[in-house]
Design an enzyme around this catalytic site. Structure first.
Site, PDB file in Angstrom:
ATOM      1  N   PHE A 113       0.867  -1.156  -0.434  1.00 47.72           N
ATOM      2  CA  PHE A 113       0.077  -0.208   0.031  1.00 47.72           C
ATOM      3  C   PHE A 113       1.158   1.467   0.212  1.00 47.72           C
ATOM      4  CE2 PHE A 113      -2.652   3.034   1.582  1.00 47.72           C
ATOM      5  CZ  PHE A 113      -3.844   2.743   1.039  1.00 47.72           C
ATOM      6  N   ASP A 187       2.153  -5.615   7.645  1.00 48.44           N
ATOM      7  CA  ASP A 187       1.448  -5.103   8.458  1.00 48.44           C
ATOM      8  C   ASP A 187       0.020  -5.851   8.401  1.00 48.44           C
ATOM      9  OD1 ASP A 187      -0.711  -3.442   7.469  1.00 48.44           O
ATOM     10  OD2 ASP A 187       0.381  -1.649   6.879  1.00 48.44           O
ATOM     11  N   TYR A 212     -10.427   0.012  11.433  1.00 50.10           N
ATOM     12  CA  TYR A 212     -11.804   0.457  10.619  1.00 50.10           C
ATOM     13  C   TYR A 212     -12.285  -0.466   9.246  1.00 50.10           C
ATOM     14  CZ  TYR A 212      -8.213   2.582   7.266  1.00 50.10           C
ATOM     15  OH  TYR A 212      -7.160   3.257   7.100  1.00 50.10           O
ATOM     16  N   LYS A 213     -10.882  -1.624   9.207  1.00 49.62           N
ATOM     17  CA  LYS A 213     -11.565  -1.970   8.152  1.00 49.62           C
ATOM     18  C   LYS A 213     -12.508  -3.511   8.740  1.00 49.62           C
ATOM     19  CE  LYS A 213      -7.225  -0.269   4.930  1.00 49.62           C
ATOM     20  NZ  LYS A 213      -6.589  -0.016   4.893  1.00 49.62           N
ATOM     21  N   ARG A 359     -13.208  -4.712  -6.906  1.00 54.51           N
ATOM     22  CA  ARG A 359     -12.849  -5.407  -5.379  1.00 54.51           C
ATOM     23  C   ARG A 359     -13.768  -5.624  -4.377  1.00 54.51           C
ATOM     24  NH1 ARG A 359      -8.929  -2.074  -0.989  1.00 54.51           N
ATOM     25  NH2 ARG A 359     -10.259  -0.939  -0.791  1.00 54.51           N
TER      26      ARG A 359
HETATM   27  C1  LIG Z   1      -6.365   0.849   5.074  1.00 55.79           C
HETATM   28  C2  LIG Z   1      -4.671   0.629   4.482  1.00 55.79           C
HETATM   29  C3  LIG Z   1      -3.954   2.009   5.777  1.00 55.79           C
HETATM   30  C4  LIG Z   1      -4.394   2.892   5.663  1.00 55.79           C
HETATM   31  O1  LIG Z   1      -3.464   3.803   6.709  1.00 55.79           O
HETATM   32  P1  LIG Z   1      -3.960   4.744   7.268  1.00 55.79           P
HETATM   33  O2  LIG Z   1      -3.253   5.680   7.668  1.00 55.79           O
HETATM   34  O3  LIG Z   1      -5.149   4.680   8.179  1.00 55.79           O
HETATM   35  O4  LIG Z   1      -4.565   5.973   6.808  1.00 55.79           O
HETATM   36  C5  LIG Z   1      -2.290   1.735   5.425  1.00 55.79           C
HETATM   37  N1  LIG Z   1      -1.209   0.344   5.105  1.00 55.79           N
HETATM   38  C6  LIG Z   1      -2.108  -0.140   4.661  1.00 55.79           C
HETATM   39  C7  LIG Z   1      -2.035  -1.768   3.787  1.00 55.79           C
HETATM   40  C8  LIG Z   1      -3.509  -0.576   4.183  1.00 55.79           C
HETATM   41  O5  LIG Z   1      -4.112  -1.410   3.907  1.00 55.79           O
END
Ligand SMILES: *Cc1c(COP(=O)(O)O)cnc(C)c1O
Length: 400
Positions: A113, A187, A212-213, A359
């Site tokens: 990400f 992660d 939050y996911k 997705r």
């Molecule tokens: C959703 C997600 C994020 C989001 O980071 P935030 O700081 O909460 O906005 C970061 N890394 C990955 C791999 C994600 O899927």
């Protein structure tokens, strides 16, 4: 065993909506409304500043961390919540690099990400010590670990690819990185609440993720960080905030890290948001993660089968082997953005990731076989009749 027909009514799902985007933002647990209201009314409203002690606000980051810990295989006392995932990535990586001062390579992959890579890049620039970030294709990470060898400081990967749902072999890659003396940061953004994770059993050094996911903590819910107990008293926090201090209320002018995972706390925790997360975790406390995984695979397989049988223009972008997937299914389609807008207009909510990925997240807590079948039916109708090909569906919104 978990009876998923009894968890579905615990969520606020608008009439006529099939929600296949809980991998991006989980829906509202109905109990969170009352829990947040009680926090505002009875705690903040009545207790004012005494809520920090009386309502236990200050202990919440550790208590919630332990409840998430059960889902990711973390020992009690090794996980804490706070801040956002981007911040937690930075913290974990900074600590790892400091523990490997003579090494210069951070290894990730090209599917990670973007924020994880941006944070690593920003950290490397701030340190100014010549750290290099390598991002080979995901399938080449194992070979690259061996090739970099003793210059590898940290392996930093997201277990499940946010676009395709492809899952790394966490145990094998952690072992390979440890073999060359590197530290590993996982992660778990698309793992926590998607299936059972075992950070302890796989011997991960650090793990981070968001709530939050799949965990349904709500937009802006705090992230979590895990540090292996064997390292927790050695890591030096780069973000040395007062709540990670050994004695925050001594107001000592010098920083002295707190014991264990407490040192990964930074500043004032988000009390109202934690109230919502607490209600979300009440549901998770009763979920059997093996049953969850079994049902997630059933739903994903059913969706793939249905779509492949009726939508010849869509190409599976996720691994076909369920063992190699997280809890989402992605399809490629040249006009995927428009097709997703058309789907959303019909109440089937998934999302789109550039350049061409549609997705769909499958979350057994509130999605069942009937939802999968109706989503397939709607999608196949939109594809067969080209209903996606209307001007309004081609206009991109800010958030896709
Ligand atoms: C959703 C997600 C994020 C989001 O980071 P935030 O700081 O909460 O906005 C970061 N890394 C990955 C791999 C994600 O899927």
């Amino acid at each position: 065993m978990t009876d998923f027909s009894s968890t579905k009514p615990l969520f606020a799902l608008p009439e006529g909506v099939t929600y296949l985007d809980g991998n991006s933002l989980g829906p509202l647990p109905i109990a969170a409304k009352e829990r947040v209201t009680a926090c505002l009314r009875d705690e903040w409203g009545e207790m004012l500043i005494t809520g920090w002690n009386k309502a236990g606000w200050m202990d919440q980051p550790r208590a919630l961390g332990d409840r998430i810990g059960r889902l990711i295989g973390a020992a009690p006392g090794s996980t804490v919540v706070g801040d956002t995932l981007s911040i937690k990535v930075y913290q974990a990586l900074a600590s790892a690099l400091e523990l490997r001062p003579d090494r210069r390579v951070i290894l990730s992959d090209s599917g990670n990400f973007p924020t994880d890579l941006y944070m690593a890049d920003g950290l490397a620039r701030s340190l100014g010590q010549g750290h290099r970030i390598e991002t080979p294709p995901p399938e080449e990470v194992g070979d690259r670990i061996a090739a970099i060898g003793e210059d590898l400081a940290a392996l930093m990967l997201t277990e499940v690819d946010y676009r395709t749902g492809r899952r790394h072999d966490m145990a094998a890659l952690t072992k390979a990185a440890h073999k060359v003396g590197a530290l590993v940061i996982w992660d778990l953004a698309h793992s926590a609440g998607a299936f059972a994770v075992d950070v302890g059993g796989t011997d991960a050094d650090f793990a981070v993720g968001c709530t939050y996911k799949y965990l349904n903590g709500g937009p802006g819910a705090p992230a979590f960080i895990y540090v292996a107990p064997r390292l927790a008293d050695q890591v030096r926090p780069a973000l040395s905030g007062w709540l990670g201090h050994d004695a925050p209320f001594a107001f000592d002018p010098d920083y002295r890290p707190g014991p264990g995972i407490d040192r990964m706390r930074v500043g004032t925790p988000p009390v109202v948001q934690m109230a919502a997360l607490e209600a979300a975790l009440d549901i998770w406390d009763n979920v059997d993660m093996n049953a969850l995984r079994t049902q997630s695979v059933v739903l994903c397989e059913r969706f793939i089968k249905g779509v492949e049988a009726t939508c010849p223009d869509l190409a599976l972008a996720s691994p076909r082997d369920a063992a190699m997937r997280g809890s989402q299914v992605s399809f490629r389609f040249e006009h995927g953005y428009a097709a997703m807008q058309a789907l959303i207009a019909r109440g089937v909510i998934g999302d789109f990731r550039a350049p061409d990925i549609m997705r769909f997240g499958f979350t057994p807590l509130y999605i069942d076989e009937g939802d999968v079948d109706s989503a397939v039916e709607t999608l196949s109708d939109i594809m067969a009749t080209r209903k996606w090909d209307r001007p309004e569906y081609h206009t991109r919104a800010a958030v896709t």
